[in-house]
Write a protein that holds these residues in place. Structure first.
Motif, short mmCIF file in Angstrom:
data_model
loop_
_atom_site.label_atom_id
_atom_site.label_comp_id
_atom_site.label_asym_id
_atom_site.label_seq_id
_atom_site.Cartn_x
_atom_site.Cartn_y
_atom_site.Cartn_z
N PRO A 83 0.83 -1.22 0.00
CA PRO A 83 0.00 0.00 0.00
C PRO A 83 0.86 1.26 0.00
CG PRO A 83 0.10 -0.91 2.20
CD PRO A 83 0.89 -1.85 1.33
N TYR A 84 0.39 2.28 -0.71
CA TYR A 84 1.05 3.59 -0.74
C TYR A 84 0.09 4.63 -0.20
CZ TYR A 84 4.83 1.60 -3.53
OH TYR A 84 5.90 0.86 -3.96
N LYS A 85 0.54 5.89 -0.18
CA LYS A 85 -0.30 6.98 0.32
C LYS A 85 -1.00 7.73 -0.80
CE LYS A 85 2.32 7.69 4.58
NZ LYS A 85 3.07 8.66 5.41
N GLY A 86 -0.96 7.19 -1.98
CA GLY A 86 -1.62 7.82 -3.12
C GLY A 86 -1.25 7.13 -4.41
N ALA A 87 -2.03 7.38 -5.45
CA ALA A 87 -1.80 6.72 -6.74
C ALA A 87 -0.47 7.14 -7.36
CB ALA A 87 -2.95 7.03 -7.68
N ALA A 88 -0.11 8.41 -7.20
CA ALA A 88 1.12 8.90 -7.84
C ALA A 88 2.35 8.15 -7.35
CB ALA A 88 1.27 10.40 -7.60
N GLN A 89 2.44 7.94 -6.04
CA GLN A 89 3.59 7.22 -5.48
C GLN A 89 3.60 5.77 -5.93
OE1 GLN A 89 2.51 8.27 -1.39
NE2 GLN A 89 4.49 9.29 -1.18
N ALA A 90 2.43 5.16 -5.98
CA ALA A 90 2.34 3.76 -6.41
C ALA A 90 2.80 3.61 -7.86
CB ALA A 90 0.91 3.26 -6.25
N VAL A 91 2.38 4.52 -8.72
CA VAL A 91 2.75 4.46 -10.13
C VAL A 91 4.24 4.71 -10.31
CG1 VAL A 91 2.42 5.55 -12.39
CG2 VAL A 91 0.44 5.07 -10.93
N THR A 92 4.79 5.63 -9.55
CA THR A 92 6.23 5.92 -9.63
C THR A 92 7.05 4.68 -9.33
OG1 THR A 92 5.93 8.25 -9.06
CG2 THR A 92 8.10 7.30 -8.66
N ASP A 93 6.72 3.97 -8.26
CA ASP A 93 7.47 2.77 -7.91
C ASP A 93 7.21 1.63 -8.88
OD1 ASP A 93 8.67 4.04 -5.84
OD2 ASP A 93 7.89 2.73 -4.26
N LEU A 94 6.02 1.59 -9.45
CA LEU A 94 5.71 0.57 -10.45
C LEU A 94 6.58 0.78 -11.70
CD1 LEU A 94 3.91 -1.84 -11.24
CD2 LEU A 94 2.22 -0.19 -12.08
N VAL A 95 6.67 2.02 -12.15
CA VAL A 95 7.51 2.35 -13.30
C VAL A 95 8.97 2.07 -12.98
CG1 VAL A 95 8.35 4.24 -14.76
CG2 VAL A 95 5.90 4.03 -14.26
N GLY A 96 9.36 2.33 -11.73
CA GLY A 96 10.75 2.13 -11.32
C GLY A 96 11.13 0.69 -11.04
N GLY A 97 10.16 -0.21 -11.05
CA GLY A 97 10.46 -1.63 -10.85
C GLY A 97 10.47 -2.09 -9.41
N GLN A 98 10.06 -1.21 -8.47
CA GLN A 98 10.03 -1.62 -7.06
C GLN A 98 8.86 -2.55 -6.74
OE1 GLN A 98 10.82 1.79 -7.79
NE2 GLN A 98 12.95 1.15 -7.51
N VAL A 99 7.80 -2.47 -7.53
CA VAL A 99 6.67 -3.39 -7.39
C VAL A 99 6.32 -3.94 -8.77
CG1 VAL A 99 5.61 -2.47 -5.29
CG2 VAL A 99 5.13 -1.39 -7.47
N ASP A 100 5.60 -5.07 -8.78
CA ASP A 100 5.38 -5.79 -10.04
C ASP A 100 4.16 -5.31 -10.83
OD1 ASP A 100 7.54 -7.54 -9.53
OD2 ASP A 100 6.25 -8.79 -8.25
N SER A 101 3.07 -5.01 -10.13
CA SER A 101 1.81 -4.79 -10.85
C SER A 101 0.91 -3.86 -10.07
CB SER A 101 1.09 -6.13 -11.07
OG SER A 101 0.73 -6.71 -9.82
N SER A 102 -0.18 -3.49 -10.70
CA SER A 102 -1.19 -2.68 -10.02
C SER A 102 -2.53 -2.81 -10.73
CB SER A 102 -0.77 -1.20 -10.00
OG SER A 102 -1.74 -0.41 -9.33
N PHE A 103 -3.59 -2.92 -9.95
CA PHE A 103 -4.96 -2.84 -10.47
C PHE A 103 -5.37 -1.38 -10.26
CE2 PHE A 103 -4.18 -7.20 -9.54
CZ PHE A 103 -4.89 -7.92 -10.47
N ALA A 104 -5.14 -0.58 -11.28
CA ALA A 104 -5.27 0.87 -11.15
C ALA A 104 -6.41 1.41 -12.00
CB ALA A 104 -3.95 1.53 -11.57
N THR A 105 -6.93 2.56 -11.60
CA THR A 105 -7.90 3.23 -12.48
C THR A 105 -7.15 3.65 -13.74
OG1 THR A 105 -7.48 5.36 -11.42
CG2 THR A 105 -9.32 4.05 -10.58
#
Length: 330
Positions: free
Chosen positions: A190-212
């Protein structure tokens, strides 16, 4: 007293009586709305999908109604802070909430902590936009399609990660619905917002996301993220090459995110009617529809009692899902 005097006195008395009788009616008329700036509270930081919808509506409402509509970003506690601020505000139409799907998810996880009721504490105005959920993967998980994604997830139960904007968010529930439907296990980050989650997803820190779709569309279009499937009845015109989950082999999976306008409970019908008309006119504008499509959204206006019934249904459904999956805030 002569006849003329009696007539004059009678006319004067009638006039005074008429004024007195008319005075309560004049006082009963509601004042014009709005006569001062309106505060539009958003439970997310600036720049996210909810904030963008709020600012577009605020701009239109200000031009239409002749008073500023000021967006007040109040992130934190999975939008609970924003909802509390509006639920506790005077029911005069000058403090409104631009909410999103996670508003109806709050009771499923935080019912013992919040000071408001997600349905009864608010007067539903209208939904404004809807966006489907899309499964995206970043560079740490190079898979070409949903079938390969499922193979890798099943090969390493609980090891593959998915990012969300926070525990109890729409992304969290969408992810849990997917894992339940497919019989898979993944690790929630879990992150504190969509922007942080997407940043780490693009950076390879996490694998996937079910995002809007609206929160990841620029990265997908730029090739930084790969969209595997869209959780909607039909393909998105913005990603025509991406199949729906039904087409990709996972039947019955759908996860829309809505964005809508709420007022404090007890707001007068006259104010609500004006806000509903403004919201409906807003979503019918070609400029609005074009802007929303560019964000991965479609315009929508479910208003009044119909919107309220939708909120009540969602609260019940998410509460049941949270109990069945034993979901708790992390």
């Amino acid at each position: 007293m002569n006849t003329t005097s009696l007539k004059a006195s009678g006319l004067l008395a009638a006039a005074v009586f008429g004024l007195a009788a008319g005075a309560p009616d004049a006082r009963a008329q509601p004042p014009a709305y709005p006569t001062k700036p309106v505060r539009l509270v958003v439970g997310f930081s600036a720049g996210g999908p909810t904030d963008v919808v709020a600012r577009a509506f605020a701009d239109y409402a200000a031009r239409t109604l002749g008073q500023p509509f000021l967006v007040d970003n109040k992130p934190g506690a999975n939008t609970i802070l924003a909802a509390e601020a509006v639920a506790g505000a005077p029911a005069d139409g000058y403090t409104l909430l631009l909410g999103a799907t996670n508003h109806t998810m709050i009771p499923a996880l935080y019912s013992s902590r919040v000071k408001f009721d997600a349905v009864r504490s608010f007067a539903p105005v209208c939904s404004l936009a809807v966006s489907p959920t899309v499964l995206v993967v970043g560079p740490s998980m190079k898979v070409p399609d949903l079938a390969t994604f499922l193979q890798q997830v099943k090969a390493a139960p609980g090891q593959r990660t998915y990012a969300t904007p926070g525990a109890g968010s729409s992304g969290h529930f969408a992810s849990e619905q997917f894992t339940r439907l497919t019989g898979t296990r993944m690790n929630h980050i879990p992150y504190k917002g969509a922007a942080q989650a997407v940043t780490d997803l693009v950076g390879g820190q996490v694998d996937s996301s079910f995002a809007t779709l609206g929160s990841v569309l620029p990265q997908v279009q730029a090739g930084k993220l790969t969209a595997l499937a869209v959780a909607a009845p039909q393909r998105s015109p913005l990603l025509p090459q991406v199949p729906t989950f039904d087409e990709a082999g996972v039947k019955g999976y759908r996860a829309d995110a809505w964005y809508g306008l709420l007022a404090p409970a007890g707001t007068s019908p006259a104010v609500l009617a004006l806000l509903q008309k403004t919201a409906q006119d807003f979503v019918r504008q070609s400029a609005t529809q074009e802007k929303l499509r560019g964000l991965g959204m479609e315009s929508q206006h479910v208003c009044g009692a119909d919107f309220g019934e939708q909120l009540a249904r969602e609260v019940k459904a998410y509460g049941q899902l949270a109990r069945e999956l034993d979901l708790k805030p992390e």
